[in-house]
Design an enzyme around this catalytic site. Structure first.
Site, PDB file in Angstrom:
ATOM      1  N   ASP A   1       0.962  -1.346   0.045  1.00 10.34           N
ATOM      2  CA  ASP A   1      -0.034  -0.060   0.088  1.00 10.34           C
ATOM      3  C   ASP A   1       0.844   1.251   0.018  1.00 10.34           C
ATOM      4  O   ASP A   1       0.314   2.399   0.184  1.00 10.34           O
ATOM      5  CB  ASP A   1      -1.187  -0.104   1.265  1.00 10.34           C
ATOM      6  CG  ASP A   1      -0.373  -0.156   2.762  1.00 10.34           C
ATOM      7  OD1 ASP A   1       1.102  -0.479   2.530  1.00 10.34           O
ATOM      8  OD2 ASP A   1      -0.861  -0.033   3.530  1.00 10.34           O
TER       9      ASP A   1
ATOM     10  N   GLU B   1      13.357  -3.375  11.191  1.00  8.38           N
ATOM     11  CA  GLU B   1      14.320  -3.005  10.095  1.00  8.38           C
ATOM     12  C   GLU B   1      15.980  -3.386  10.627  1.00  8.38           C
ATOM     13  O   GLU B   1      16.546  -3.707   9.990  1.00  8.38           O
ATOM     14  CB  GLU B   1      14.211  -1.530   9.402  1.00  8.38           C
ATOM     15  CG  GLU B   1      12.942  -1.487   8.938  1.00  8.38           C
ATOM     16  CD  GLU B   1      11.748  -1.153   9.600  1.00  8.38           C
ATOM     17  OE1 GLU B   1      11.968  -1.120  10.912  1.00  8.38           O
ATOM     18  OE2 GLU B   1      10.569  -0.996   9.226  1.00  8.38           O
TER      19      GLU B   1
HETATM   20  O1  LIG Z   1      -1.850  -9.362   8.861  1.00  6.19           O
HETATM   21  C1  LIG Z   1      -1.117  -8.743   7.905  1.00  6.19           C
HETATM   22  C2  LIG Z   1      -1.233  -7.515   7.856  1.00  6.19           C
HETATM   23  C3  LIG Z   1      -0.222  -6.809   6.813  1.00  6.19           C
HETATM   24  N1  LIG Z   1       0.291  -7.545   6.044  1.00  6.19           N
HETATM   25  C4  LIG Z   1       1.347  -7.083   5.063  1.00  6.19           C
HETATM   26  O2  LIG Z   1       2.301  -6.521   5.497  1.00  6.19           O
HETATM   27  C5  LIG Z   1       2.807  -5.331   4.908  1.00  6.19           C
HETATM   28  C6  LIG Z   1       2.834  -4.171   5.807  1.00  6.19           C
HETATM   29  O3  LIG Z   1       1.422  -3.944   6.441  1.00  6.19           O
HETATM   30  P1  LIG Z   1       0.659  -2.637   6.622  1.00  6.19           P
HETATM   31  O4  LIG Z   1       0.877  -1.839   5.380  1.00  6.19           O
HETATM   32  O5  LIG Z   1      -0.735  -2.992   7.082  1.00  6.19           O
HETATM   33  O6  LIG Z   1       1.563  -2.175   7.844  1.00  6.19           O
HETATM   34  P2  LIG Z   1       1.836  -0.433   7.853  1.00  6.19           P
HETATM   35  O7  LIG Z   1       1.396   0.218   6.721  1.00  6.19           O
HETATM   36  O8  LIG Z   1       1.095   0.071   9.013  1.00  6.19           O
HETATM   37  O9  LIG Z   1       3.398  -0.405   8.151  1.00  6.19           O
HETATM   38  C7  LIG Z   1       1.801  -5.146   3.952  1.00  6.19           C
HETATM   39  O10 LIG Z   1       2.461  -5.283   2.614  1.00  6.19           O
HETATM   40  C8  LIG Z   1       0.685  -5.866   4.258  1.00  6.19           C
HETATM   41  O11 LIG Z   1       0.002  -6.146   3.132  1.00  6.19           O
HETATM   42  C9  LIG Z   1       0.219  -8.982   5.764  1.00  6.19           C
HETATM   43  O12 LIG Z   1       0.821  -9.768   5.214  1.00  6.19           O
HETATM   44  N2  LIG Z   1      -0.609  -9.580   7.071  1.00  6.19           N
HETATM   45 MN   LIG Z   2       1.442   0.063   4.880  1.00  4.96          MN
END
Ligand SMILES: O=c1ccn([C@@H]2O[C@H](COP(=O)(O)OP(=O)(O)O)[C@@H](O)[C@H]2O)c(=O)[nH]1
Ligand SMILES: [Mn+2]
Ligand SMILES: O=c1ccn([C@@H]2O[C@H](COP(=O)(O)OP(=O)(O)O)[C@@H](O)[C@H]2O)c(=O)[nH]1
Ligand SMILES: [Mn+2]
Lengths: 252, 252
Positions: free
Chosen positions: B111, B197
């Site tokens: 996203d 990270e």
């Molecule tokens: O239960 C989950 C939640 C998130 N993601 C993936 O892990 C990455 C980071 O998650 P997210 O974007 O929700 O986190 P943030 O934007 O808060 O860093 C994204 O590619 C999501 O599709 C996943 O595989 N399983």
């Molecule tokens: Mn994200």
């Protein structure tokens, strides 16, 4: 040519949203992007962005009347959004494109998601066309319901079904010849909630019987009413209060 | 070749997010997309999407351990996200790519928003590189602070500055030769919040002194930590309760 009108306004995620939308549009041939800023004057950010985006574009601006401007704390449905900007885009088309031009009008909000197939469908619009919009109206999709032989026979919606066109701004296109035929058609801030699209389309003297069904008889979702989360700026807000914001020379 | 690992999970906006991300990636040459579903088995939606997306890809899956899975009501920072999926992607690279291959590893969440220039920068990574991420860490941007002559000299962050690498997953790339040199480097669910990270990069025996500064000495923002708003499904939820969901044959 597809003439797409995109209202846009300053916010933390604006450049990101415009960036990924432009990457979508770079795949589309014969496309003219009419970007209308909700601002008193064109901003440097959007000006620079557009001049580097690689697309054919027209850059306009039209500020939303302050009586109709959302406050930061308002729920986003309180006021119609994009009214002045879309009208400014329509006026530009009427004044700058010859009525003989083969063209299609599509309203593209800056944070939606568009499948590339959609642009092929739009180009087949004789008069006006429609298709379902994903994640719209509180539903999985909203817009044309039952379709047959390329005609829309009913609408599928859960909210205010009495609307003449219960569809999202992203769910229809019109042949631009209609804009020259019905020169008054446009948007109004006085329109009740949910009626912007209906007001515009009835202004073009259209009814459901005119609507050509695209996207595989309206069974494919080719556009999604995604929304970008407001950026969480907790630390930045603190810095701004202290008079020490992050480097202002770095554009985000 | 850039090997990009993207964790992804089922939600209303998944296909939309993958669609616009794939449109970005279609502009990138020599790119290999490793998409890892957070699921017990590969879903039909992602399988069909990938086979039609026009990109070179590898489709994997790895379910997040239920002890570490976010509930719908949890704030998203409660658990690390993407751990099992990124590890599965790393294992695939180590087992399927020859250590002599010229390649770059980049973690791309599904996203975020990416400027195309970023991919050119990634390809100049000798060992490891970094750049600021827009809208990250509660700030306008977070990551490398002062940079000179292509080296990162300090970090810019407002939260847990004691972290060895106070940068977002989208803010660095490494040459894949490091993956073969340090075969244990990866991610862990036991990592404290904000340290994913740092854990990975210290596992590759890197320190700040190794980090090559990209993006115009880290003064250009080429990636944004955007987030897609959870779809509001008020009407659909009602229909689901009534046992009359929207047409299940229409994929959104
Ligand atoms: O239960 C989950 C939640 C998130 N993601 C993936 O892990 C990455 C980071 O998650 P997210 O974007 O929700 O986190 P943030 O934007 O808060 O860093 C994204 O590619 C999501 O599709 C996943 O595989 N399983
Ligand atoms: Mn994200
Ligand atoms: O004050 C505003 C709010 C929105 N918009 C634009 O109007 C369109 C629709 O707004 P938004 O996406 O916020 O509405 P929603 O997703 O709720 O329909 C978008 O292109 C916005 O950039 C605008 O020009 N001024
Ligand atoms: Mn929107």
């Amino acid at each position: 040519t597809i003439y797409a009108i995109t209202p846009t306004y300053a916010r933390w995620t604006q450049k990101a949203d415009l960036t990924r939308l432009s990457q979508t549009l770079l795949h589309v041939k014969n496309f003219h992007w009419i970007v209308v800023e909700d601002a008193d004057r064109k901003t440097l950010l959007v000006t620079k962005f557009l001049s580097n985006c690689g697309l054919k574009y027209t850059h306009l601006n039209a500020k939303t009347d302050q009586n109709f401007k959302l406050k930061d704390s308002d729920p986003n449905w309180l006021m119609p959004r994009g009214v002045a900007q879309r009208n400014t885009g329509l006026t530009w088309i009427r004044n700058n494109i010859s009525p003989q031009t083969e063209g299609y009008l599509y309203f593209m909000d800056d944070d939606n998601t568009y499948d590339l197939q959609l642009f092929k469908e739009i180009r087949t619009t004789q008069l006006a066309s429609a298709w379902p919009v994903g994640l719209s109206g509180g539903l999985k999709f909203e817009g044309p319901g039952f379709c047959k032989d390329g005609k829309v026979l009913s609408w599928y919606t859960a909210w205010k079904p009495e609307r003449p066109f219960p569809i999202d701004m992203a769910g229809f296109a019109v042949n631009i010849k209609l804009l020259f035929q019905y020169k008054e058609a446009g948007f109004s801030n006085a329109t009740p909630r949910g009626y912007l699209e209906s007001h515009f389309l009835t202004g073009l003297h259209l009814t459901i019987n005119d609507m050509e069904a695209k996207a595989n008889q309206c069974t494919d979702i080719l556009v999604w009413h995604t929304r970008t989360e407001k950026a969480k700026m907790k630390q930045e807000d603190k810095l701004i209060k202290l008079g020490k914001p992050s480097n202002p020379n770095i554009e985000v």
